[in-house]
Design an enzyme around this catalytic site. Structure first.
Site, PDB file in Angstrom:
ATOM      1  N   GLN A 167       0.789  -1.236   0.000  1.00  0.00           N
ATOM      2  CA  GLN A 167       0.000   0.000   0.000  1.00  0.00           C
ATOM      3  C   GLN A 167       0.819   1.284   0.000  1.00  0.00           C
ATOM      4  OE1 GLN A 167      -3.794  -0.151   2.243  1.00  0.00           O
ATOM      5  NE2 GLN A 167      -2.892   1.460   3.447  1.00  0.00           N
ATOM      6  N   GLU A 210      -3.725   9.141  -0.796  1.00  0.00           N
ATOM      7  CA  GLU A 210      -3.024   9.824   0.295  1.00  0.00           C
ATOM      8  C   GLU A 210      -1.925  10.742  -0.231  1.00  0.00           C
ATOM      9  OE1 GLU A 210      -1.771   7.167   3.397  1.00  0.00           O
ATOM     10  OE2 GLU A 210      -3.840   6.775   3.990  1.00  0.00           O
ATOM     11  N   ASP A 247       4.100   0.118   4.330  1.00  0.00           N
ATOM     12  CA  ASP A 247       2.831  -0.430   4.803  1.00  0.00           C
ATOM     13  C   ASP A 247       2.438  -1.503   3.797  1.00  0.00           C
ATOM     14  OD1 ASP A 247       0.387  -1.116   5.764  1.00  0.00           O
ATOM     15  OD2 ASP A 247      -0.523   0.884   5.639  1.00  0.00           O
ATOM     16  N   GLU A 288       4.821  -2.229   8.386  1.00  0.00           N
ATOM     17  CA  GLU A 288       3.446  -2.225   8.907  1.00  0.00           C
ATOM     18  C   GLU A 288       2.648  -3.353   8.252  1.00  0.00           C
ATOM     19  OE1 GLU A 288       1.680   1.659   8.555  1.00  0.00           O
ATOM     20  OE2 GLU A 288      -0.360   0.868   8.551  1.00  0.00           O
ATOM     21  N   ASP A 315      -1.316  -2.390  12.248  1.00  0.00           N
ATOM     22  CA  ASP A 315      -2.429  -1.476  11.950  1.00  0.00           C
ATOM     23  C   ASP A 315      -3.730  -2.285  11.921  1.00  0.00           C
ATOM     24  OD1 ASP A 315      -4.245   0.354  10.897  1.00  0.00           O
ATOM     25  OD2 ASP A 315      -3.374   0.384   8.902  1.00  0.00           O
ATOM     26  N   LYS A 340      -4.923   4.825  15.426  1.00  0.00           N
ATOM     27  CA  LYS A 340      -5.929   5.591  14.674  1.00  0.00           C
ATOM     28  C   LYS A 340      -7.168   5.651  15.563  1.00  0.00           C
ATOM     29  CE  LYS A 340      -4.827   3.815   9.998  1.00  0.00           C
ATOM     30  NZ  LYS A 340      -5.105   2.656   9.102  1.00  0.00           N
ATOM     31  N   ARG A 369      -6.183   8.710   8.279  1.00  0.00           N
ATOM     32  CA  ARG A 369      -6.832   7.716   7.426  1.00  0.00           C
ATOM     33  C   ARG A 369      -6.688   8.144   5.965  1.00  0.00           C
ATOM     34  NH1 ARG A 369      -9.419   3.637  10.435  1.00  0.00           N
ATOM     35  NH2 ARG A 369      -8.968   2.589   8.455  1.00  0.00           N
ATOM     36  N   SER A 370      -7.030   7.235   5.075  1.00  0.00           N
ATOM     37  CA  SER A 370      -6.940   7.609   3.657  1.00  0.00           C
ATOM     38  C   SER A 370      -8.034   8.612   3.280  1.00  0.00           C
ATOM     39  CB  SER A 370      -6.994   6.371   2.776  1.00  0.00           C
ATOM     40  OG  SER A 370      -8.108   5.588   3.090  1.00  0.00           O
ATOM     41  N   LYS A 391       1.989   9.684  10.883  1.00  0.00           N
ATOM     42  CA  LYS A 391       1.793   9.183   9.520  1.00  0.00           C
ATOM     43  C   LYS A 391       0.513   9.814   8.981  1.00  0.00           C
ATOM     44  CE  LYS A 391       1.049   4.854   6.997  1.00  0.00           C
ATOM     45  NZ  LYS A 391       0.152   3.673   7.025  1.00  0.00           N
TER      46      LYS A 391
HETATM   47  P1  PGA Z   1      -6.955   3.422   5.477  1.00  0.00           P
HETATM   48  O1  PGA Z   1      -5.436   3.053   5.287  1.00  0.00           O
HETATM   49  O2  PGA Z   1      -7.083   4.711   6.164  1.00  0.00           O
HETATM   50  O3  PGA Z   1      -7.493   3.381   4.072  1.00  0.00           O
HETATM   51  O4  PGA Z   1      -7.532   2.277   6.292  1.00  0.00           O
HETATM   52  C1  PGA Z   1      -4.404   3.619   5.995  1.00  0.00           C
HETATM   53  C2  PGA Z   1      -3.410   2.564   6.418  1.00  0.00           C
HETATM   54  O5  PGA Z   1      -3.556   1.375   6.091  1.00  0.00           O
HETATM   55  O6  PGA Z   1      -2.473   2.880   7.146  1.00  0.00           O
HETATM   56 ZN    ZN Z   2      -1.932   0.472   7.308  1.00  0.00          ZN
END
Ligand code: PGA
Ligand code: ZN
Length: 426
Positions: A167, A210, A247, A288, A315, A340, A369-370, A391
């Site tokens: 990712q 992101e 990640d 991650e 995560d 998060k 978050r994304s 992050k």
């Molecule tokens: P997400 O991804 O906010 O789309 O869940 C962020 C991450 O995986 O760190």
């Molecule tokens: Zn992640």
């Protein structure tokens, strides 16, 4: 003692144009605060549930009118006129009112918006900076250092076109001694990478969810190699001045006990060997979700394979959930928490997660978050809660910059040093 006199909410749109929740709270003292909550796409299965309207004719079912309504009616009725002596008091009250383990009745998006609005309004009432109030509500001393930025350089997986399974490839300016310096170094590497991508892939600077670059890499190794090259072209020493984080977000390509990556189907042992080979070949300091959220039995082996070289960061695996963190601490399954707050839904529970991680001497990376908004509270949270790193995504897209710019402002205001990168002893 804060006394909630008014509470309203609004369905707004996040950085992907999807609905999310904003709440505005007024205290009897006159203090007013507005907050917006984020939303993920690459979500963990154990995350608290966002409440979505489910009406396919409106935002494909993603509307948040019910969550907004829950804030303005049920939650407001329950808290108005009550003497709420602490963050814990309002959060516990909402958790009980919701009554479900996943916060699915009222919605974690509704609860978090109110939890954060209360924190920001209380900080305003007290006349203290938000980062300081966040520290105090978690029982921590005033922050002594600032979180180190980890910045998305390349995006793949669910945040881009799926051109590579992993990712994010991130950079961390481990040689920087201030946020200001870290951001300038990051900019130089990002621009060097963008120029290389233009030469090699003929792609102008277009960015993913992101804000990372997402060219059509033919392999994951190509992404790591390009990142190292960009660090070098920018005039830095890979590993000494600027390092890499990844990640892997491997839950999203794990099925039937195997990892579908790079055209192959790997066993968990082979996946660990692959991750280890990246750490051997590239200046990687953090991995991650190197294994899936469902692959509990193999996380200890992953951590052992990485120990002393890169953080084993959870995560989707941990979802900021105190009971999952306790289990992972007992199993020795990780040594770093990605925190998060919307994965769990209230500040009080997220603070419990923080304390469990710190109690086990884990590193803590506070994360956006994304799907984000222009709100900047995350930089205060990462500072107040003494995150080792922050992050937020890349250094493009204003929902990302809101947080980096707030961190720059906190640095100017406090003149605090930057937290050293948490290297683990072998
Ligand atoms: P997400 O991804 O906010 O789309 O869940 C962020 C991450 O995986 O760190
Ligand atoms: Zn992640």
């Amino acid at each position: 003692m804060p006394d909630v006199a008014g509470l309203s909410a609004l369905e707004i749109l996040d950085s992907r144009g999807r609905p999310t929740v904003q709440a505005t709270m007024r205290l009897a003292s006159g203090a007013v605060a507005t907050v917006s909550v984020p939303s993920g796409a690459s979500t963990g299965k154990a995350e608290a549930h966002e409440r979505r309207d489910g009406d396919p004719g409106r935002y494909g079912g993603l509307g948040c009118r019910h969550a907004v309504n829950a804030i303005e009616t049920e939650i407001f009725d329950a808290i108005q006129g009550r003497q709420l002596e602490s963050q814990h008091a309002i959060d516990e009250l909402m958790i009980e009112l919701d009554g479900t383990a996943e916060k699915s009745r009222l919605g974690a998006n509704a609860l978090l918006a109110v939890s954060l609005a209360f924190a920001r309004a209380t900080a305003a009432e007290r006349g203290v900076p938000l980062y300081q109030h966040f520290a105090e509500l978690a029982g921590l001393d005033a922050p002594a250092a600032l979180p180190r930025p980890t910045v998305n350089l390349f995006s793949g997986g669910k945040h881009a076109g799926g051109q590579m399974e992993i990712q994010d490839v991130l950079i961390v300016a481990n040689g920087a001694s201030t946020v200001d310096e870290a951001m300038a170094m990051t900019y130089a590497v990002f621009q060097a990478a963008a120029a290389l991508i233009r030469q090699r892939y003929g792609m102008r600077l277009l960015v993913a969810d992101e804000g990372g670059l997402a060219p059509d890499f033919s392999s994951i190794d190509e992404a790591f190699q390009l990142a190292v090259e960009a660090i070098d072209v920018a005039g830095f020493r890979p590993g000494d001045d600027v390092s890499l984080c990844v990640d892997v977000a491997s839950s999203h390509f794990f099925a039937g006990g195997r990892y579908a990556i790079g055209g192959e189907s790997l066993t968990p042992a082979e996946m660990i060997a692959l991750v280890r080979s990246w750490v051997d070949r590239y200046p990687l300091v953090s991995v991650e979700d190197g294994l899936s959220e469902d692959d509990w039995d193999n996380w200890l082996a992953l951590r052992t394979a990485l120990d002393g070289r890169a953080l084993t960061l959870g995560d989707d695996f941990l979802t900021t959930n105190p009971s999952r963190i306790e289990r992972a601490v007992a199993a020795g399954a990780a040594n770093a928490l990605l925190l998060k707050v919307n994965q769990i839904g209230t500040l009080t529970e997220a603070a419990q997660a923080l304390h469990l991680a710190r109690g086990a001497e884990w590193a803590v990376v506070v994360s956006a978050r994304s799907g984000e908004t222009e709100d900047d509270w995350l930089a205060d949270l990462a500072t107040g809660w003494r995150g080792d790193a922050l992050k937020v995504g890349s250094i493009t897209r204003s929902e990302r910059l809101a947080k980096w710019n707030r961190l720059l402002a906190i640095e100017k205001e406090t003149a605090l040093p930057l937290t050293p990168w948490p290297r683990r002893a072998p």
